[in-house]
Design a protein around this motif. Structure first.
Motif, short mmCIF file in Angstrom:
data_model
loop_
_atom_site.label_atom_id
_atom_site.label_comp_id
_atom_site.label_asym_id
_atom_site.label_seq_id
_atom_site.Cartn_x
_atom_site.Cartn_y
_atom_site.Cartn_z
N VAL A 100 76.29 -56.66 75.77
CA VAL A 100 77.12 -55.75 76.56
C VAL A 100 77.77 -54.71 75.63
O VAL A 100 77.80 -53.53 75.95
CB VAL A 100 78.19 -56.53 77.33
N ARG A 101 78.26 -55.18 74.50
CA ARG A 101 78.82 -54.24 73.53
C ARG A 101 77.82 -53.15 73.18
O ARG A 101 78.14 -51.96 73.19
CB ARG A 101 79.19 -54.97 72.24
N ALA B 148 72.58 -59.44 68.19
CA ALA B 148 73.76 -59.97 68.88
C ALA B 148 73.80 -61.48 68.77
O ALA B 148 72.77 -62.13 68.69
CB ALA B 148 73.73 -59.55 70.35
N GLU B 149 75.02 -62.02 68.77
CA GLU B 149 75.19 -63.47 68.70
C GLU B 149 75.04 -64.10 70.07
O GLU B 149 74.64 -65.24 70.21
CB GLU B 149 76.58 -63.81 68.14
N ASN B 150 75.42 -63.35 71.07
CA ASN B 150 75.38 -63.86 72.45
C ASN B 150 75.36 -62.68 73.42
O ASN B 150 75.25 -61.54 73.01
CB ASN B 150 76.60 -64.76 72.71
N ALA B 151 75.48 -63.01 74.70
CA ALA B 151 75.39 -61.96 75.72
C ALA B 151 76.48 -60.90 75.55
O ALA B 151 76.28 -59.73 75.87
CB ALA B 151 75.47 -62.57 77.11
N ILE B 152 77.61 -61.33 75.04
CA ILE B 152 78.70 -60.38 74.79
C ILE B 152 78.20 -59.24 73.90
O ILE B 152 78.47 -58.07 74.15
CB ILE B 152 79.87 -61.08 74.08
N GLY B 153 77.46 -59.61 72.86
CA GLY B 153 76.94 -58.60 71.95
C GLY B 153 76.02 -57.62 72.66
O GLY B 153 76.00 -56.43 72.34
N LEU C 20 74.22 -46.64 76.71
CA LEU C 20 73.31 -47.06 77.78
C LEU C 20 74.09 -47.25 79.07
O LEU C 20 73.63 -46.94 80.16
CB LEU C 20 72.63 -48.37 77.36
N ILE C 21 75.28 -47.79 78.90
CA ILE C 21 76.20 -47.95 80.02
C ILE C 21 77.38 -47.03 79.76
O ILE C 21 77.82 -46.91 78.63
CB ILE C 21 76.73 -49.39 80.10
N ILE D 176 72.36 -57.72 83.22
CA ILE D 176 73.27 -58.61 82.48
C ILE D 176 74.67 -58.00 82.45
O ILE D 176 75.66 -58.68 82.68
CB ILE D 176 72.77 -58.83 81.03
N TYR E 251 77.34 -50.62 75.88
CA TYR E 251 78.42 -49.65 76.00
C TYR E 251 78.42 -48.69 74.82
O TYR E 251 78.52 -47.48 74.98
CB TYR E 251 79.77 -50.36 76.10
N GLU E 252 78.29 -49.24 73.63
CA GLU E 252 78.47 -48.40 72.45
C GLU E 252 77.29 -47.48 72.19
O GLU E 252 77.43 -46.44 71.56
CB GLU E 252 78.75 -49.28 71.23
#
Lengths: 221, 221
Positions: free
Chosen positions: B211-212, B204-209, B219-220, B171, B215-216
């Motif tokens: 990704v956040r 998360a509310e959506n896929a953006i969450g 994991l990435i 994702i 990163y935070e």
DNA sequence: TCCCACATAGTAGAATAGTACCATTTTTAT
DNA sequence: ATAAAAATGGTACTATTCTACTATGTGGGA
């Protein structure tokens, strides 16, 4: 007082390549202070060995199937804080190293290091907690210095306007277009256009790409 | 080919205590690769010397009247990026060291180090840009690790399965559900369910969450 | 053995994102 | 002063995500 070298360090090694692993076992046994040596095919096996009898030091290959070095390391440092973890890898990429240090790895060695360095690293992590080679030290220093750079919000390549930056921030906060439009008292069309332009500028396929950019460019930390 | 040690390094030293400074000048002159040695009472004087003829290395006391080591260092690394700066100090406090590294100091030595270490440091900064002693390395490592702690207190206890982790990675690579399903030879439904479960777990509310989180949580990277 | 977590797969509809254009006004820089 | 860039708003359409459920087979742990 006589100086007697004692075999005081047990070392376990995890690597999925049998030949390499067995060779490592033999090498480790030649180290003067190394006592018992056990080996595992992957991180999972290693964790079982550690559970039975925690050693002083483990040497873990970062690239493994089933459970890779990263995950293994996370588990180890959490459950066995006294076990020192030496990570072996082929990648000297900054990202990996920084992440490993954050996780709590005690040494980070490339696979092409000399046996003497591994031996030295084992003794150092055992006696002093952390083995600093130039590889790691340089990455750490660079990271600390880049943080300073990152504090001033300037983009490297892409020229993003203030409004776009503002909207990008809100996108990263998981707000939808509608919510952003409401918050900024704008038309949804406007916000959508800004987002589209951002994707164009950044070269993103979707909003995910925008968030990635925000993190990797240091806009979000 | 004969190995000849050349006196290839000019070193300037700045310290406000005359006795210590003059002793240092003498010491520096005994180092095999050190050529010319000049000394200054404070940072201002040092900058004037450097302006006239930049040396390869400067050794600066951090505590000085008129212009202290910190300010001097800022000036030096900005105007003369090729001059290597070795900072001498009595304090081993973390704050100072971190700040000095951020500014761009090339070595950081306590005043009670052995002359041999100073000599080694001079050669190292000259040849390899930065001299990493344990003092600095440990501070850097601690700083990097503390940063990690600071940015994720709440994410630690989420339990994400291997499959979910795999899908989360994809994702974050901007792949759509369809593309992920194709790549993993799964039904789109399955992938969507995994993503939904991830959002549930992470909050998360959506896929953006997602990704956040990736990163935070580190994991990435 | 039984239960639970996990991975797998499905239906159907509402909500949101994304594409491809165009138009007007305001701000900025030459 | 004038051209360029930025910010704003729009139409029309398609693609994708997200929600809310249900359901099955499998493997591991108590």
């Amino acid at each position: 007082m006589t100086k007697k070298i004692t075999r005081d360090i047990n070392v376990y090694i995890a690597d999925d390549h049998t030949l390499f692993r067995k060779a490592m076992v033999n090498l480790l046994r030649t180290f003067s202070r190394v006592n018992e040596v056990k080996d595992a095919e992957n991180g999972k096996e290693l964790l079982e060995l550690v559970k039975k009898e925690p050693p002083q030091v483990v040497v873990v290959d970062m690239q493994m199937p089933v459970m890779d070095g990263v995950e293994t390391c996370e588990n180890l440092v959490k459950k066995y804080p006294d076990v020192k973890v030496i990570m072996l890898t082929m990648h000297d990429s900054e990202k990996y190293i920084l992440h490993m240090v954050e996780l709590g790895v005690h040494a980070f060695l490339l696979k092409n290091t000399e046996p003497e360095e591994l031996e030295h690293a084992i003794y150092t992590v055992h006696d002093k907690d952390f083995y600093h080679n130039d590889l790691v030290a340089n990455v750490l220093r660079k990271s600390v210095r880049e943080q300073l750079e990152a504090r001033r919000p300037e983009f490297s390549n892409v020229n993003i306007t203030d409004r776009e930056k503002e909207i990008l921030h809100l996108i990263c906060k998981e707000l939808t277009i509608k919510e952003i439009a409401q918050r900024l008292n704008l038309s949804e069309h406007t916000v959508r256009n800004h987002r589209t332009n951002l994707m164009e500028k950044i070269g993103a396929e979707n909003a995910i790409g925008l968030v990635r950019f925000a993190y990797e460019s240091g806009l979000i930390t």
